[in-house]
Design a protein around this motif. Structure first.
Motif, PDB file in Angstrom:
ATOM      1  N   GLU A  17       0.445  -5.914 -13.540  1.00  0.00           N
ATOM      2  CA  GLU A  17       0.036  -5.275 -14.805  1.00  0.00           C
ATOM      3  C   GLU A  17       0.213  -3.766 -14.729  1.00  0.00           C
ATOM      4  N   ASN A  18       1.312  -3.338 -14.127  1.00  0.00           N
ATOM      5  CA  ASN A  18       1.680  -1.930 -13.950  1.00  0.00           C
ATOM      6  C   ASN A  18       0.713  -1.137 -13.067  1.00  0.00           C
ATOM      7  N   SER A  19      -0.174  -1.837 -12.389  1.00  0.00           N
ATOM      8  CA  SER A  19      -1.020  -1.203 -11.379  1.00  0.00           C
ATOM      9  C   SER A  19      -0.431  -1.519 -10.012  1.00  0.00           C
ATOM     10  N   VAL A  20      -0.617  -0.620  -9.062  1.00  0.00           N
ATOM     11  CA  VAL A  20       0.011  -0.742  -7.743  1.00  0.00           C
ATOM     12  C   VAL A  20      -1.047  -1.046  -6.691  1.00  0.00           C
ATOM     13  N   PHE A  21      -0.792  -2.105  -5.913  1.00  0.00           N
ATOM     14  CA  PHE A  21      -1.746  -2.547  -4.910  1.00  0.00           C
ATOM     15  C   PHE A  21      -1.060  -2.698  -3.550  1.00  0.00           C
ATOM     16  N   VAL A  22      -1.857  -2.569  -2.505  1.00  0.00           N
ATOM     17  CA  VAL A  22      -1.425  -2.944  -1.164  1.00  0.00           C
ATOM     18  C   VAL A  22      -1.571  -4.453  -1.054  1.00  0.00           C
ATOM     19  N   ASN A  23      -0.530  -5.123  -0.569  1.00  0.00           N
ATOM     20  CA  ASN A  23      -0.528  -6.582  -0.519  1.00  0.00           C
ATOM     21  C   ASN A  23      -0.063  -7.052   0.860  1.00  0.00           C
ATOM     22  N   HIS A  24      -0.939  -7.736   1.586  1.00  0.00           N
ATOM     23  CA  HIS A  24      -0.630  -8.216   2.934  1.00  0.00           C
ATOM     24  C   HIS A  24       0.033  -7.118   3.768  1.00  0.00           C
ATOM     25  N   PRO A  25      -0.673  -6.017   4.027  1.00  0.00           N
ATOM     26  CA  PRO A  25      -0.058  -4.875   4.717  1.00  0.00           C
ATOM     27  C   PRO A  25       0.409  -5.232   6.127  1.00  0.00           C
TER      28      PRO A  25
END
Length: 434
Positions: free
Chosen positions: A149-157
């Motif tokens: 949703e156009n937000s940026v997340f860290v995913n399985h770093p």
């Protein structure tokens, strides 16, 4: 005529004992092979062999500032002659050329020229058009970022991202004091992509990279609380304990199998067939290409033959048939903005065959076509698509510039992500119950 058509013609000639036709067919084969060799591999007139590619960090490219202009002119002339999508993508090459020269004339630093080259290729609006030589001097190793949703997340770093101070599901809200959305939009001018959604995603993936500084300051929301962290980027890659597998599989339930394909490279088709053997008796199968950036279209074609239910028209108009042990159950394919190149040709074949249901968001819009590698006289390698033998699929879908639409448009949801749910996978599972 492709190589399969030539072989078929030769076979018919032999069966009919036609010497004249046989000579003609052989002549045609030799001519086409010669043209292919010259256009694809022979390292003259700017062309280069892929095994020759040399890479440099942006601050160490092998060009002095006095040669920036001549190097750029070499690249521009090749693109003006051979890039096939200038009109289709509404690109004003002459205007871009003038703007670039104005900047080059005042440049002294190699990083500045590297950035200009990246921006120039980004203006071509094509994932397959970019420099092969220029690397980031600093980065965090691993696939650590996702956009929802156009937000940026860290995913399985990766272990490198964790050591740098990041945690899974951190939301990145600022980058060096700039709101993340604004930073991503500004940085997208250096990103080669055919569609806006893919350009935004690819730009976000470079948040943990830098051309200019080994330090980044990130504003993070972690467990609902805002914090600021300073990230120290790496200057070189480190070996990992295990190479990431292109194909992985599991049983989601007693009825549903799941195969994740992250690439169409190496032996992905063979690995897919091996995975399918473990799941072939299940009535439902989910194939995930959301993180698949492509590879070899032949591999995608081989995988499609494991899933189609009868003789079908392929993405390029050729005919393919099911493999001996093809899957007999119902198939859903998960797809997204990262699905690109040969992953897209695979998606076109499966969607137009009617043998699979596609769930997710639109693909990247760039199937690739014939990709040529070039090298400037100063040592900069770059690649460029020179077009498709056909501009559209059997059912008229354009092979360049437009993302493939899923049968069911299902964007990921932030709340699901934060609670550990996969919006698109859950939707696919519900479809099997209907």
């Amino acid at each position: 005529m492709n190589r399969f058509g030539i072989i078929l013609l030769l076979h018919k000639c032999i069966m009919k004992k036609s010497v004249v036709l046989m000579i003609a067919a052989l002549g045609l084969m030799v001519s086409i092979c010669a043209v292919f060799a010259l256009n694809r591999w022979y390292p003259t007139h700017g062309h280069a062999d892929w095994d020759e590619v040399q890479q440099y960090t942006a601050d160490k490219i092998p060009i002095d500032h006095k040669d920036f202009r001549s190097d750029f002119e070499e690249i521009f002339e090749q693109i003006k002659k051979k890039y096939p999508y200038t009109t289709k993508k509404h690109i004003n090459l002459d205007s871009i050329h003038t703007t670039c020269l104005q900047q080059i004339d005042t440049m002294q630093l190699k990083v500045a020229y590297s950035l200009l080259i990246m921006e120039f290729f980004a203006n071509l609006k094509c994932t397959h058009a970019n420099s092969e030589s220029i690397l980031y001097p600093w980065f965090i190793q691993g696939d650590n970022i996702t956009v929802i949703e156009n937000s940026v997340f860290v995913n399985h770093p990766s272990v490198f991202a964790i050591k740098a101070g990041l945690q899974d599901k951190d939301e990145i809200v600022t980058v060096d004091g700039v709101p993340t959305n604004k930073w991503v939009m500004c940085n997208s001018k250096y990103v080669s992509a055919s569609t806006d959604a893919t350009r935004y995603l690819l730009s976000a993936l470079t948040i943990l990279c830098s051309y200019t500084s080994p330090i980044k300051t990130l504003g993070i929301i972690r467990h609902g609380r805002p914090i600021t962290i300073t990230i120290h980027l790496q200057s070189k890659s480190f070996p990992t304990k295990e190479e990431e597998q292109n194909v992985t599989w599991r049983k989601i339930s007693s009825k549903v199998g799941y195969i994740n394909m992250k690439s169409m490279q190496d032996n992905a088709d063979t690995d897919f067939s091996k995975a399918l053997k473990h799941l072939s008796k299940l009535p439902y199968l989910i194939v995930d290409v959301r993180q698949n950036g492509g590879g070899n279209s032949w591999i995608g074609d081989n995988i499609a033959q494991n899933l189609i239910k009868g003789k079908r028209r392929n993405w390029n108009g050729s005919t393919i048939s099911p493999s001996t042990n093809s899957y007999k159950g119902k198939v859903i394919i998960l797809m997204g903005n990262y699905s690109c190149s040969s992953a897209e040709t695979f998606l076109i074949t499966m969607k137009e065959s009617g043998d699979a249901v596609l769930v997710g968001t639109s693909s990247a819009g760039d199937t690739g076509g014939v990709i040529c590698l070039f090298k400037t006289s100063h040592g900069i390698f770059y690649r460029l698509p020179v077009g498709h033998s056909s501009g559209s699929s059997p059912k008229g879908f354009p092979l360049e510039g437009k993302g493939i639409s899923p049968n069911y448009l299902v964007p990921m949801k932030v709340n699901d992500f934060l609670s550990g749910k996969d919006t698109q996978l859950d939707y696919a599972l519900q479809l099997f119950k209907e």
